[in-house]
Motif scaffolding. Sequence first.
Motif, PDB file in Angstrom:
ATOM      1  N   ARG A  10       0.862  -1.179   0.000  1.00  8.04           N
ATOM      2  CA  ARG A  10       0.000   0.000   0.000  1.00  8.04           C
ATOM      3  C   ARG A  10       0.895   1.225   0.000  1.00  8.04           C
ATOM      4  N   ILE A  11       0.741   2.084  -1.013  1.00 10.24           N
ATOM      5  CA  ILE A  11       1.663   3.191  -1.244  1.00 10.24           C
ATOM      6  C   ILE A  11       0.928   4.510  -1.173  1.00 10.24           C
ATOM      7  N   ALA A  12       1.596   5.530  -0.635  1.00  6.76           N
ATOM      8  CA  ALA A  12       1.079   6.895  -0.633  1.00  6.76           C
ATOM      9  C   ALA A  12       2.130   7.827  -1.224  1.00  6.76           C
ATOM     10  N   LEU A  13       1.679   8.778  -2.023  1.00 10.10           N
ATOM     11  CA  LEU A  13       2.533   9.816  -2.582  1.00 10.10           C
ATOM     12  C   LEU A  13       2.096  11.151  -2.013  1.00 10.10           C
ATOM     13  N   VAL A  14       3.065  11.980  -1.594  1.00  8.91           N
ATOM     14  CA  VAL A  14       2.750  13.254  -0.934  1.00  8.91           C
ATOM     15  C   VAL A  14       3.546  14.376  -1.568  1.00  8.91           C
ATOM     16  N   HIS A  15       2.877  15.512  -1.790  1.00  7.19           N
ATOM     17  CA  HIS A  15       3.551  16.697  -2.333  1.00  7.19           C
ATOM     18  C   HIS A  15       3.214  17.905  -1.470  1.00  7.19           C
ATOM     19  N   ASP A  16       4.086  18.917  -1.483  1.00  7.41           N
ATOM     20  CA  ASP A  16       3.892  20.113  -0.649  1.00  7.41           C
ATOM     21  C   ASP A  16       2.548  20.790  -0.900  1.00  7.41           C
ATOM     22  N   ARG A  75       0.293  31.232  -0.147  1.00  2.00           N
ATOM     23  CA  ARG A  75       1.439  31.604   0.698  1.00  2.00           C
ATOM     24  C   ARG A  75       1.007  32.244   2.018  1.00  2.00           C
ATOM     25  N   ALA A  76      -0.184  32.819   2.055  1.00  4.24           N
ATOM     26  CA  ALA A  76      -0.675  33.435   3.291  1.00  4.24           C
ATOM     27  C   ALA A  76      -0.914  32.402   4.383  1.00  4.24           C
ATOM     28  N   LEU A  77      -1.024  31.146   4.005  1.00  3.14           N
ATOM     29  CA  LEU A  77      -1.297  30.072   4.963  1.00  3.14           C
ATOM     30  C   LEU A  77      -0.019  29.405   5.472  1.00  3.14           C
ATOM     31  N   LEU A  78       1.129  29.962   5.126  1.00  2.00           N
ATOM     32  CA  LEU A  78       2.417  29.336   5.417  1.00  2.00           C
ATOM     33  C   LEU A  78       2.554  28.820   6.850  1.00  2.00           C
ATOM     34  N   PRO A  79       2.183  29.595   7.898  1.00  2.00           N
ATOM     35  CA  PRO A  79       2.376  29.086   9.271  1.00  2.00           C
ATOM     36  C   PRO A  79       1.570  27.834   9.581  1.00  2.00           C
ATOM     37  N   LEU A  80       0.548  27.532   8.773  1.00  2.87           N
ATOM     38  CA  LEU A  80      -0.339  26.410   9.069  1.00  2.87           C
ATOM     39  C   LEU A  80       0.074  25.110   8.366  1.00  2.87           C
ATOM     40  N   TYR A  81       1.018  25.185   7.442  1.00  2.00           N
ATOM     41  CA  TYR A  81       1.363  23.995   6.676  1.00  2.00           C
ATOM     42  C   TYR A  81       1.989  22.880   7.512  1.00  2.00           C
ATOM     43  N   PRO A  82       2.841  23.170   8.486  1.00  2.34           N
ATOM     44  CA  PRO A  82       3.352  22.060   9.307  1.00  2.34           C
ATOM     45  C   PRO A  82       2.234  21.248   9.964  1.00  2.34           C
ATOM     46  N   ALA A  83       1.235  21.949  10.525  1.00  2.00           N
ATOM     47  CA  ALA A  83       0.111  21.232  11.142  1.00  2.00           C
ATOM     48  C   ALA A  83      -0.678  20.465  10.097  1.00  2.00           C
ATOM     49  N   ALA A  84      -0.823  21.043   8.909  1.00  2.00           N
ATOM     50  CA  ALA A  84      -1.583  20.387   7.853  1.00  2.00           C
ATOM     51  C   ALA A  84      -0.905  19.101   7.392  1.00  2.00           C
ATOM     52  N   SER A 100       9.285  16.902  -1.759  1.00  2.00           N
ATOM     53  CA  SER A 100       9.332  18.004  -0.804  1.00  2.00           C
ATOM     54  C   SER A 100      10.332  19.087  -1.166  1.00  2.00           C
ATOM     55  N   SER A 101       9.854  20.330  -1.136  1.00  2.00           N
ATOM     56  CA  SER A 101      10.737  21.488  -1.176  1.00  2.00           C
ATOM     57  C   SER A 101      10.495  22.360   0.047  1.00  2.00           C
ATOM     58  N   ALA A 102       9.677  21.872   0.967  1.00  3.29           N
ATOM     59  CA  ALA A 102       9.382  22.635   2.180  1.00  3.29           C
ATOM     60  C   ALA A 102       8.976  21.711   3.323  1.00  3.29           C
ATOM     61  N   TRP A 103       7.786  21.108   3.250  1.00  2.56           N
ATOM     62  CA  TRP A 103       7.272  20.414   4.422  1.00  2.56           C
ATOM     63  C   TRP A 103       6.738  19.009   4.173  1.00  2.56           C
TER      64      TRP A 103
END
Length: 392
Positions: A10-16, A75-84, A100-103
Motif C-alpha cells: 500500500r503506497i502513498a505519494l505526498v507533495h507540498d 502563501r498566506a497560509l504558510l504558518p499552518l502547513y506544518p500542522a496540515a 518536498s521542497s518545504a514540508w
Amino acid sequence: MDRLAAQSRRIALVHDFLVDMRGAERVFLAMCEMWPHADVFSPIYDEAGTEGRFAGREIRTSFLQKVKPTARTFRALLPLYPAAIESFDFSGYDVVVSSSSAWAHAVICGEGTVHVSYCHNPFRYAWSERDATLAARRDPFSRAALRGIFRRWRQWDWIAAQRVDRYIANSHMTQARIRAYFGRESTVVYPAVETGRFAPGKVSDYFMVLSELMPHKRIDVAIRAFNKLRLPLVIVGDGPERRHLQHIAGPTISFTGRVSDRRVAQLLSGARALIVPAVEEFGIAAVEAQAAGRPVISARGGQQESVLDGITGAFFEGEEDELIKVVTAFDESAVDPTECVANATRFDTTVFRERLPHEVERAIEDSQRAPREELRVMSRRRRRARTHVSAD
C-alpha cells in the motif's frame, strides 16, 4: 511499471501543494504516473491551477482545503502547513514517497512504514535564503518576528528530517544542503524532464527567461542587464514579482505571463539563449532549453550539473554587469544544437522512471534487513521527534 503495487504494497505519494504546474509539480506528476495505484496526498489542491493534470486521481487534502487556496493566495497560509502535513494519517501504508521542497518530508508515518523523501530543496526561506529574506525586511520589528519564526521552523524541520528513512536529492547541491542542514545522507536522482516536448527550430533575435516570478529567482538582474544591453528579452512566467518587474523593465523587455507547454517549446526553440539569473538547485528550464537545441547563460549553481560550460552554455558571477559581459562575449551561433539535445537526454523522464523506483526498493530492502535493535532505536528516534514537535 507499478513495481511496488505489483508486490501488493500500500503506497502513498505526498507533495507540498498542488496549486500550479512548476518544475516540482511536473516531477510529482511523473511519480504519480509511475505508481498509478498509489493514494495521493497534498495539503491543498487546485484542479484549475494544475491544468487538470491530476484530475484522474483522488487528491486527499487537509483542513486547509476549506479556504480553497490558489497559486495567488496559498502563501498566506504558510504558518499552518506544518500542522496540515502532520494531520495526514499514514499508519496503514507500507511505503510513503514524499516530494518536498518545504514540508512534505515531515509526514508522520507508522513505525512499520518506509518513508522515502525526494527532496527538491530544504525549505529555502528558513535555510539557504534565510539571511536574504531577513535583509529584505526594512521594518526591524517584522524582521525580529520573522527571525523567531524561522528559528522555530528550522527546529521543527530538523526534527522532521530525522523521521525520514531515506533521502533522495534532485542534485549534488541539494545533497550538500541535506547533509549540512539535516545531518542526513542522500542519493542523487536528477528530476524528470520531458525532453521529448522540445525540438530545435528557427532561431529569432530574442533572449528568454522561463521562470516563476519570485524574488529569489533574481529576474530583476536579467532585466537591468538587458535594459543596458538594449536587446530583446522575453520573460515567460508569472508570480508575485510581476508588477515590480514590469515597472523596472525597459522597452526591449516583454512579458508573456503563463503560456501553454506548446508555446513554451516554440519560444525556447526560437531564443538565442535562455537566461537563468538565479542559483538553482537543479534548473529544469535549463535542460528544457537544451532539449530545444538552445544554449543557456546562467548563474552558477545546480545548473553546472546540466549545462556544459563552453559547449551548451556559459556561466556568469554576480550582478548585471557580469551578465552583460557574458552575453556580449557569448557567440550562441557557435553552439551546436545537436550537442545541446544530446546533453539534455541525460535527464529525460525515462531515466527518472528507472532510477527512482530502484532507490525506493533499496530503502525497502534496507528496512527489511535492519537488525531488530536498529529498528527499536529508529522507533525511539521517531517517538522522540514526534514528542518534540508536539511540545514545540
